[in-house]
Design an enzyme around this catalytic site. Structure first.
Site, short mmCIF file in Angstrom:
data_model
loop_
_atom_site.label_atom_id
_atom_site.label_comp_id
_atom_site.label_asym_id
_atom_site.label_seq_id
_atom_site.Cartn_x
_atom_site.Cartn_y
_atom_site.Cartn_z
N ASP A 1 5.58 -6.79 -0.34
CA ASP A 1 4.17 -6.48 -0.57
C ASP A 1 3.81 -6.69 -2.05
O ASP A 1 4.67 -6.69 -2.93
CB ASP A 1 3.88 -5.01 -0.22
CG ASP A 1 4.03 -4.77 1.28
OD1 ASP A 1 3.92 -5.74 2.04
OD2 ASP A 1 4.27 -3.60 1.65
N1 URA Z 1 8.62 -2.82 3.77
C1 URA Z 1 7.40 -2.61 3.26
O1 URA Z 1 6.68 -1.75 3.75
N2 URA Z 1 6.99 -3.34 2.23
C2 URA Z 1 7.75 -4.29 1.65
O2 URA Z 1 7.32 -4.93 0.69
C3 URA Z 1 9.03 -4.50 2.16
C4 URA Z 1 9.45 -3.75 3.23
#
Ligand code: URA
Length: 237
Positions: free
Chosen positions: A101
Site C-alpha cells: 500500500d
Molecule cells: N497487507 C496490507 O494490508 N497492506 C500491505 O501493503 C501489505 C499487506
C-alpha cells in the site's frame, strides 16, 4: 541495434528464414508500426509483435527495493503520485511484483520477468511474507489465535498465519507484533487486524521469502543475487 529477423529468430519464435517471410508478409510490428523492410535494425527494448505475439529481448532483471511510505506500487498513477518505479534507476521496463500500500514500507520486488512475477504472486504458491505491524489497542492472545487459525474477511477465510514478538506500549495503548502470512490478498494484513478490531497504524514488510532488509536503508535497492532468485523459485514450487 540488431536486425529484426535475427532478433525474432533468437527469441526462439521461428527460424530466420520464416522470420523474413513473416516480415515481408506484414505480420510484424515494431513499436506499433508494421515493418516490411528486411534488415530493419531494432533496439532490444523496442516492442516487437509477430502475429500477435510479443517478442521480448530485454535482459531479465530482478530488484529488491526497500520501499518508503508515500509511494504507489505501480508503474504510473493517474493522480500523479510518486511510484516505486521512480526509485529504481534502470533502462528496463520493470514493474512491482504484487503491491504494498501507499502507506506501507518494506521489501518490494520489481522485475521485467512476467513468468517470475506470476510465480511469486500465484495463489497456489506459498512464499512467506513477514510484516511488522503497529496496532491500535492491545492485541489479546485469543485474538492472535483467531488470526493464526484463519479468519473470515470479506468472503473468504485466510490461510494459517503466525504471530510473534508481541510488545505492548501502555502509554500509547498500541501493540507491536510480527505476522507471517503466505497469501497476498488486497489489504490483507490491514483487513485481518480490522477483523479483530485492532486497526493497523503502521505497516512494514520485513521479509519476502528469503529476502529481508538487512544492510539496507529506506529507499535503497539492489539486484537479487542468482542464489536468491533460485531460492525464491524453489520456495514457490
Ligand atoms: N497487507 C496490507 O494490508 N497492506 C500491505 O501493503 C501489505 C499487506
Amino acid at each position: 541495434m540488431e536486425r529484426l529477423q535475427k532478433i525474432i529468430a533468437h527469441s526462439g519464435y521461428t527460424s530466420r528464414r520464416k522470420a523474413e517471410e513473416l516480415i515481408v508478409a506484414g505480420k510484424v510490428t515494431v513499436n506499433g508500426v508494421v515493418v516490411k523492410e528486411l534488415g530493419t535494425k531494432v533496439r532490444r527494448n523496442d516492442d516487437i509483435i509477430v502475429e500477435g505475439n510479443i517478442i521480448s529481448m530485454e535482459e531479465k532483471v530482478y530488484y529488491l527495493l526497500y520501499k518508503p511510505e508515500g509511494y504507489i506500487s505501480s508503474t504510473d498513477d493517474e493522480k500523479g503520485r510518486k511510484t516505486v518505479v521512480d526509485l529504481v534507476i534502470t533502462d528496463k521496463r520493470i514493474y512491482p511484483i504484487g503491491r504494498l500500500d501507499y502507506d506501507t514500507s518494506g521489501v518490494l520486488l520489481l522485475t521485467n520477468d512476467g513468468d517470475f512475477a506470476n510465480l511469486m504472486t500465484s495463489p497456489n504458491h506459498h512464499v512467506e511474507k513477514e510484516y511488522r505491524v503497529k496496532l491500535k489497542g492491545f492485541l489479546r492472545k485469543e485474538e492472535s489465535t483467531l488470526l493464526c487459525r484463519g479468519i473470515r474477511i470479506d468472503n473468504y477465510k485466510t490461510k494459517k498465519a503466525k504471530i510473534k514478538d508481541v510488545v505492548y506500549n501502555k502509554e500509547s495503548e498500541t501493540t507491536l507484533a510480527t505476522i507471517i502470512i503466505t497469501e497476498g490478498k488486497y489489504h490483507q494484513v490491514k483487513l485481518m487486524f480490522d477483523a479483530v478490531n485492532h486497526p493497523v497504524l503502521r505497516l512494514k514488510r520485513v521479509r519476502f521469502g528469503v529476502l529481508n532488509l538487512d544492510n539496507m536503508r529506506i529507499g535503497d535497492y539492489r539486484l537479487l543475487k542468482p542464489f536468491e532468485l533460485k531460492q525464491l523459485k524453489e520456495l514457490a514450487e
